[in-house]
Scaffold this active site. Sequence first.
Site, short mmCIF file in Angstrom:
data_model
loop_
_atom_site.label_atom_id
_atom_site.label_comp_id
_atom_site.label_asym_id
_atom_site.label_seq_id
_atom_site.Cartn_x
_atom_site.Cartn_y
_atom_site.Cartn_z
N GLY A 180 0.93 -2.25 4.22
CA GLY A 180 1.43 -0.88 4.22
C GLY A 180 2.71 -0.78 5.02
O GLY A 180 3.82 -0.95 4.49
N MET B 117 -11.97 -5.32 5.58
CA MET B 117 -11.11 -4.39 6.32
C MET B 117 -10.84 -4.97 7.71
O MET B 117 -11.77 -5.34 8.42
CB MET B 117 -11.77 -3.02 6.50
CG MET B 117 -11.91 -2.18 5.24
SD MET B 117 -10.36 -1.62 4.51
CE MET B 117 -9.51 -0.82 5.86
N MET C 95 -11.96 5.03 -0.59
CA MET C 95 -12.58 5.36 0.70
C MET C 95 -13.19 6.75 0.57
O MET C 95 -12.73 7.73 1.17
CB MET C 95 -11.53 5.29 1.81
CG MET C 95 -11.16 3.85 2.16
SD MET C 95 -9.69 3.72 3.16
CE MET C 95 -8.47 3.77 1.86
N HIS D 59 -1.47 -1.29 -4.11
CA HIS D 59 -2.74 -0.86 -3.52
C HIS D 59 -2.67 0.65 -3.30
O HIS D 59 -1.73 1.15 -2.69
CB HIS D 59 -2.92 -1.62 -2.20
CG HIS D 59 -4.18 -1.35 -1.47
ND1 HIS D 59 -5.35 -2.01 -1.74
CD2 HIS D 59 -4.46 -0.50 -0.45
CE1 HIS D 59 -6.30 -1.60 -0.91
NE2 HIS D 59 -5.79 -0.66 -0.12
N MET E 214 -8.66 8.68 -0.23
CA MET E 214 -9.46 9.13 0.91
C MET E 214 -9.91 10.57 0.69
O MET E 214 -9.11 11.40 0.27
CB MET E 214 -8.63 9.06 2.19
CG MET E 214 -8.04 7.70 2.46
SD MET E 214 -7.10 7.73 3.99
CE MET E 214 -6.43 6.07 4.00
N HIS F 102 -8.37 1.55 -3.87
CA HIS F 102 -9.30 1.42 -2.74
C HIS F 102 -9.96 2.78 -2.50
O HIS F 102 -9.31 3.70 -1.99
CB HIS F 102 -8.49 0.95 -1.51
CG HIS F 102 -9.30 0.72 -0.29
ND1 HIS F 102 -8.73 0.43 0.93
CD2 HIS F 102 -10.65 0.72 -0.07
CE1 HIS F 102 -9.68 0.27 1.83
NE2 HIS F 102 -10.85 0.46 1.26
N ASP G 124 -4.69 3.90 -1.79
CA ASP G 124 -5.75 4.28 -0.86
C ASP G 124 -6.22 5.71 -1.12
O ASP G 124 -5.51 6.66 -0.81
CB ASP G 124 -5.23 4.17 0.58
CG ASP G 124 -5.06 2.72 0.99
OD1 ASP G 124 -6.06 1.99 1.00
OD2 ASP G 124 -3.92 2.33 1.30
N ASP H 156 -7.15 -6.07 4.48
CA ASP H 156 -6.47 -4.77 4.46
C ASP H 156 -6.49 -4.15 5.85
O ASP H 156 -7.55 -3.87 6.39
CB ASP H 156 -7.20 -3.86 3.46
CG ASP H 156 -6.54 -2.49 3.30
OD1 ASP H 156 -5.44 -2.28 3.86
OD2 ASP H 156 -7.14 -1.64 2.60
N SER I 280 0.85 -1.19 0.00
CA SER I 280 0.00 0.00 0.00
C SER I 280 0.88 1.24 0.00
O SER I 280 1.63 1.49 0.96
CB SER I 280 -0.90 0.01 1.24
OG SER I 280 -1.46 1.30 1.40
N GLY J 199 -8.90 4.52 7.03
CA GLY J 199 -8.51 5.91 7.20
C GLY J 199 -7.02 6.13 7.44
O GLY J 199 -6.49 7.16 7.05
N PHE J 200 -6.37 5.15 8.05
CA PHE J 200 -4.96 5.35 8.40
C PHE J 200 -4.18 4.05 8.30
O PHE J 200 -4.73 2.98 8.61
CB PHE J 200 -4.84 5.89 9.84
CG PHE J 200 -5.55 7.20 10.02
CD1 PHE J 200 -4.91 8.40 9.75
CD2 PHE J 200 -6.88 7.23 10.42
CE1 PHE J 200 -5.58 9.61 9.90
CE2 PHE J 200 -7.56 8.44 10.57
CZ PHE J 200 -6.90 9.64 10.30
N GLY K 289 -3.25 -3.61 9.10
CA GLY K 289 -2.52 -4.30 10.17
C GLY K 289 -1.95 -5.65 9.75
O GLY K 289 -1.73 -6.51 10.60
N GLY L 86 -0.87 1.72 9.60
CA GLY L 86 -0.17 1.52 10.87
C GLY L 86 -1.05 1.19 12.06
O GLY L 86 -0.60 1.28 13.20
C1 DX5 Z 1 -6.34 1.95 5.70
C2 DX5 Z 1 -5.94 1.55 4.31
C3 DX5 Z 1 -4.86 0.56 4.25
C4 DX5 Z 1 -3.55 0.99 4.86
C5 DX5 Z 1 -2.89 -0.25 5.33
O1 DX5 Z 1 -7.49 2.70 5.63
O2 DX5 Z 1 -7.06 1.01 3.62
O3 DX5 Z 1 -4.65 0.09 2.92
O4 DX5 Z 1 -2.72 1.67 3.98
O5 DX5 Z 1 -1.75 0.07 6.06
P1 DX5 Z 1 -1.18 -0.92 7.15
O6 DX5 Z 1 -0.81 -2.19 6.42
O7 DX5 Z 1 0.00 -0.22 7.72
O8 DX5 Z 1 -2.26 -1.18 8.16
ZN ZN Z 2 -6.59 0.16 1.63
#
Ligand code: DX5
Ligand code: ZN
Length: 231
Positions: free
Chosen positions: A202, A142, A73, A38, A42, A71, A40, A180, A13, A147-148, A182, A150
């Site tokens: 990510g 998910m 969002m 991937h 937003m 993706h 993201d 997707d 990601s 949204g974030f 963690g 990490g």
């Molecule tokens: C979160 C995103 C993910 C994110 C994953 O909203 O959809 O794709 O980038 O990042 P990690 O793998 O660090 O959780």
């Molecule tokens: Zn994503």
Amino acid sequence: MAPSGRTLRLAPSLLSADFSNLGEAIRRAEAAGAGALHLDVMDGHFVPNISFGPGLVASVRARTRLPLDVHLMIERPAKFAEAFARAGGDTLVFHLEAQDDAAEVVRTVKALGVGVGAALRPATPFARVEPFLDRLDQVLVMSVQPGFSGQKFMPEVLPKVREARQRLGSIGSAADVSIDGGITLDTIGPAAREGATFFVCGNSVFVGGEIETNLAALRRAVDEGARLAVR
Ligand code: DX5
Ligand code: ZN
């Protein structure tokens, strides 16, 4: 290829990459065996964060042959689908919780000639995707609140991964089950065991350590998880 015959893909990601040096991150991820990238998107409405739009997707497209998994969002995914398809997205993954009528979004994306995926927040039940399951190329589960990057993996979504795999199997669909949020060396195996085939990574690829080493370790862990997969 997993023993079950499924292809397992790791999708770094780019949200976790250094935006000032994206070309290099893409080149290294591709050379190290990523199966897709991937992206993201937003909008600050559907999720409390803003990332990037079609312009960045087009820049990435120009740098790689890997499939681009976009993706979305965002609210109003149907309105923006064409822009992301034109930018070079290969699969557009929209959220079932967005305001648009989901069946209409599926129709719109398919009419653009690209793949379509439906994403479920952790609290959204699998039943929400059932009405158009046969038309999807991907179901994205998910494992964090969108949204974030990490965040910590939520193991309570694993039964939904298994349910998605089983229901897709029962209708003869070859669609991916994506996971997707963690995904790390500790969580990628359990996700594979439940039947996920597409793993968004990510921070576990881009933060701490080298992209090549990280991807190789994730590959070993996912193959080991798939070996134990629930059939
Ligand atoms: C979160 C995103 C993910 C994110 C994953 O909203 O959809 O794709 O980038 O990042 P990690 O793998 O660090 O959780
Ligand atoms: Zn994503």
